[in-house]
Design an enzyme around this catalytic site. Sequence first.
Site, PDB file in Angstrom:
ATOM      1  N   LYS A 104      26.283  24.625 -22.487  1.00  0.00           N
ATOM      2  CA  LYS A 104      25.626  25.877 -22.928  1.00  0.00           C
ATOM      3  C   LYS A 104      24.406  25.550 -23.799  1.00  0.00           C
ATOM      4  O   LYS A 104      23.757  24.539 -23.572  1.00  0.00           O
ATOM      5  CB  LYS A 104      26.632  26.780 -23.646  1.00  0.00           C
ATOM      6  CG  LYS A 104      27.903  26.991 -22.822  1.00  0.00           C
ATOM      7  CD  LYS A 104      28.769  28.093 -23.330  1.00  0.00           C
ATOM      8  CE  LYS A 104      30.042  28.160 -22.501  1.00  0.00           C
ATOM      9  NZ  LYS A 104      30.875  29.295 -22.838  1.00  0.00           N
TER      10      LYS A 104
ATOM     11  N   SER B 172      38.718  28.556 -22.033  1.00  0.00           N
ATOM     12  CA  SER B 172      39.451  27.922 -23.146  1.00  0.00           C
ATOM     13  C   SER B 172      40.327  26.754 -22.704  1.00  0.00           C
ATOM     14  O   SER B 172      41.415  26.557 -23.245  1.00  0.00           O
ATOM     15  CB  SER B 172      40.312  28.966 -23.876  1.00  0.00           C
ATOM     16  OG  SER B 172      39.506  29.984 -24.416  1.00  0.00           O
TER      17      SER B 172
ATOM     18  N   GLU C  32      28.197  34.678 -19.039  1.00  0.00           N
ATOM     19  CA  GLU C  32      27.183  34.843 -20.095  1.00  0.00           C
ATOM     20  C   GLU C  32      25.840  35.236 -19.494  1.00  0.00           C
ATOM     21  O   GLU C  32      25.048  35.943 -20.133  1.00  0.00           O
ATOM     22  CB  GLU C  32      27.096  33.552 -20.933  1.00  0.00           C
ATOM     23  CG  GLU C  32      28.309  33.439 -21.843  1.00  0.00           C
ATOM     24  CD  GLU C  32      28.711  32.028 -22.228  1.00  0.00           C
ATOM     25  OE1 GLU C  32      27.891  31.097 -22.097  1.00  0.00           O
ATOM     26  OE2 GLU C  32      29.872  31.854 -22.662  1.00  0.00           O
TER      27      GLU C  32
ATOM     28  N   GLU D  67      36.644  32.420 -13.811  1.00  0.00           N
ATOM     29  CA  GLU D  67      36.567  32.388 -15.266  1.00  0.00           C
ATOM     30  C   GLU D  67      36.747  33.805 -15.811  1.00  0.00           C
ATOM     31  O   GLU D  67      35.761  34.551 -15.936  1.00  0.00           O
ATOM     32  CB  GLU D  67      35.196  31.881 -15.703  1.00  0.00           C
ATOM     33  CG  GLU D  67      34.896  30.470 -15.283  1.00  0.00           C
ATOM     34  CD  GLU D  67      33.954  29.792 -16.269  1.00  0.00           C
ATOM     35  OE1 GLU D  67      34.353  28.784 -16.845  1.00  0.00           O
ATOM     36  OE2 GLU D  67      32.853  30.302 -16.501  1.00  0.00           O
TER      37      GLU D  67
ATOM     38  N   HIS E  38      27.439  32.742 -14.113  1.00  0.00           N
ATOM     39  CA  HIS E  38      28.301  32.596 -15.296  1.00  0.00           C
ATOM     40  C   HIS E  38      28.333  33.938 -16.038  1.00  0.00           C
ATOM     41  O   HIS E  38      27.327  34.644 -16.111  1.00  0.00           O
ATOM     42  CB  HIS E  38      27.760  31.488 -16.203  1.00  0.00           C
ATOM     43  CG  HIS E  38      28.712  31.122 -17.296  1.00  0.00           C
ATOM     44  ND1 HIS E  38      28.846  31.894 -18.429  1.00  0.00           N
ATOM     45  CD2 HIS E  38      29.591  30.109 -17.420  1.00  0.00           C
ATOM     46  CE1 HIS E  38      29.783  31.350 -19.201  1.00  0.00           C
ATOM     47  NE2 HIS E  38      30.246  30.264 -18.614  1.00  0.00           N
TER      48      HIS E  38
ATOM     49  N   ASN F   8      30.285  22.474 -19.355  1.00  0.00           N
ATOM     50  CA  ASN F   8      29.131  23.361 -19.556  1.00  0.00           C
ATOM     51  C   ASN F   8      28.754  23.306 -21.040  1.00  0.00           C
ATOM     52  O   ASN F   8      29.454  23.858 -21.875  1.00  0.00           O
ATOM     53  CB  ASN F   8      29.519  24.789 -19.143  1.00  0.00           C
ATOM     54  CG  ASN F   8      28.420  25.801 -19.399  1.00  0.00           C
ATOM     55  OD1 ASN F   8      27.290  25.436 -19.731  1.00  0.00           O
ATOM     56  ND2 ASN F   8      28.745  27.077 -19.250  1.00  0.00           N
TER      57      ASN F   8
ATOM     58  N   GLY G 135      34.095  31.305 -27.812  1.00  0.00           N
ATOM     59  CA  GLY G 135      32.751  31.250 -28.387  1.00  0.00           C
ATOM     60  C   GLY G 135      32.041  32.589 -28.503  1.00  0.00           C
ATOM     61  O   GLY G 135      30.840  32.633 -28.747  1.00  0.00           O
TER      62      GLY G 135
ATOM     63  N   GLY H 121      33.898  24.754 -21.314  1.00  0.00           N
ATOM     64  CA  GLY H 121      32.813  24.999 -22.258  1.00  0.00           C
ATOM     65  C   GLY H 121      33.047  24.223 -23.540  1.00  0.00           C
ATOM     66  O   GLY H 121      32.750  23.034 -23.642  1.00  0.00           O
ATOM     67  N   GLY H 122      33.643  24.898 -24.540  1.00  0.00           N
ATOM     68  CA  GLY H 122      33.802  24.323 -25.884  1.00  0.00           C
ATOM     69  C   GLY H 122      34.351  22.901 -25.898  1.00  0.00           C
ATOM     70  O   GLY H 122      33.813  22.016 -26.577  1.00  0.00           O
TER      71      GLY H 122
HETATM   72  C1  PEP Z   1      32.671  28.664 -19.902  1.00  0.00           C
HETATM   73  O1  PEP Z   1      31.907  29.330 -20.585  1.00  0.00           O
HETATM   74  O2  PEP Z   1      32.377  28.353 -18.743  1.00  0.00           O
HETATM   75  C2  PEP Z   1      33.937  28.268 -20.501  1.00  0.00           C
HETATM   76  C3  PEP Z   1      34.939  28.037 -19.705  1.00  0.00           C
HETATM   77  O3  PEP Z   1      33.961  28.188 -21.862  1.00  0.00           O
HETATM   78  P1  PEP Z   1      35.213  27.783 -22.770  1.00  0.00           P
HETATM   79  O4  PEP Z   1      35.862  26.586 -22.150  1.00  0.00           O
HETATM   80  O5  PEP Z   1      34.594  27.460 -24.102  1.00  0.00           O
HETATM   81  O6  PEP Z   1      36.107  28.957 -22.818  1.00  0.00           O
END
Ligand code: PEP
Length: 260
Positions: free
Chosen positions: A10, A215, A95, A165, A93, A8, A172, A236-237
């Site tokens: 983002k 993460s 967010e 999740e 999600h 993702n 982030g 994500g990151g």
């Molecule tokens: C996400 O936002 O779907 C996610 C898992 O982010 P991160 O891996 O950065 O925690």
Amino acid sequence: MKTYIVGNWKMNFTVGESSLFLHKLLQKVRIMRDLEVVVAPSLMALQPLSLQIDRRKMKLAAQNFYDKDFGAYTGEVSVSQIRSLVNYALVGHSERRYIFGETDKDVRAKVAAALRCGLTPILCVGETAEERACGETTDVVRDQVLGGLQDVSKEDLGKVIIAYEPVWAISGHGKPARVASPLDVEDVFKLIRKILSETYDDSVAESTPLLFGGSVKSLNAESYLSLPDCNGLLIGGASLIAPEFLDIIEIAKRVRDDRA
Ligand code: PEP
């Protein structure tokens, strides 16, 4: 069942950067039968990347869309407008839920719209740190799973992916995220399968892909991928760093091969 590795991106990368990044990935990702690699770039980049991508190696997902097909909805992009560009769509999600106020009703409408247009919704669910601290994880996950799937038939559930999740594990958002213990994640996976089995039946409960996100990095990917109920990761990151994302894909392939 396939293993899914979903990145993702983002609100990161310009269209040009997205294209360069995809190019880097495509050079390294091989065609793999049981491993589905998916990336969710910004909406702006979907059209050019849909022309660039090699769908035998990777697929595209939308990060967001509106559930109506066409009409007077200024600023929105409908699932009908992106259906030819992507195979998957993230829905619910955290967010979207917590920054943009999406409710279970919105999430439900988006799941239905994605299915209507032939996309696979990746329904994201997960509790906040406060909810976990108050012992509400089970109730929150149950409400979000059932809320999102309320209009989904047993037949259509076969086209849905669910991502657990926990909000407190997502990076982030200012303060450092906590890392979820694989045991806690497996407990929630078991809970989701139980909810699906009670609402639908055992066979769909067993065959619904469950992903973990929060993460995930190359260092901890294996600990989640090795869980009996884990069918993949939502990242994500780490999906914004090509060597990291590629390493995670390799780890997923190795874990899969070891299991076979
Ligand atoms: C996400 O936002 O779907 C996610 C898992 O982010 P991160 O891996 O950065 O925690």
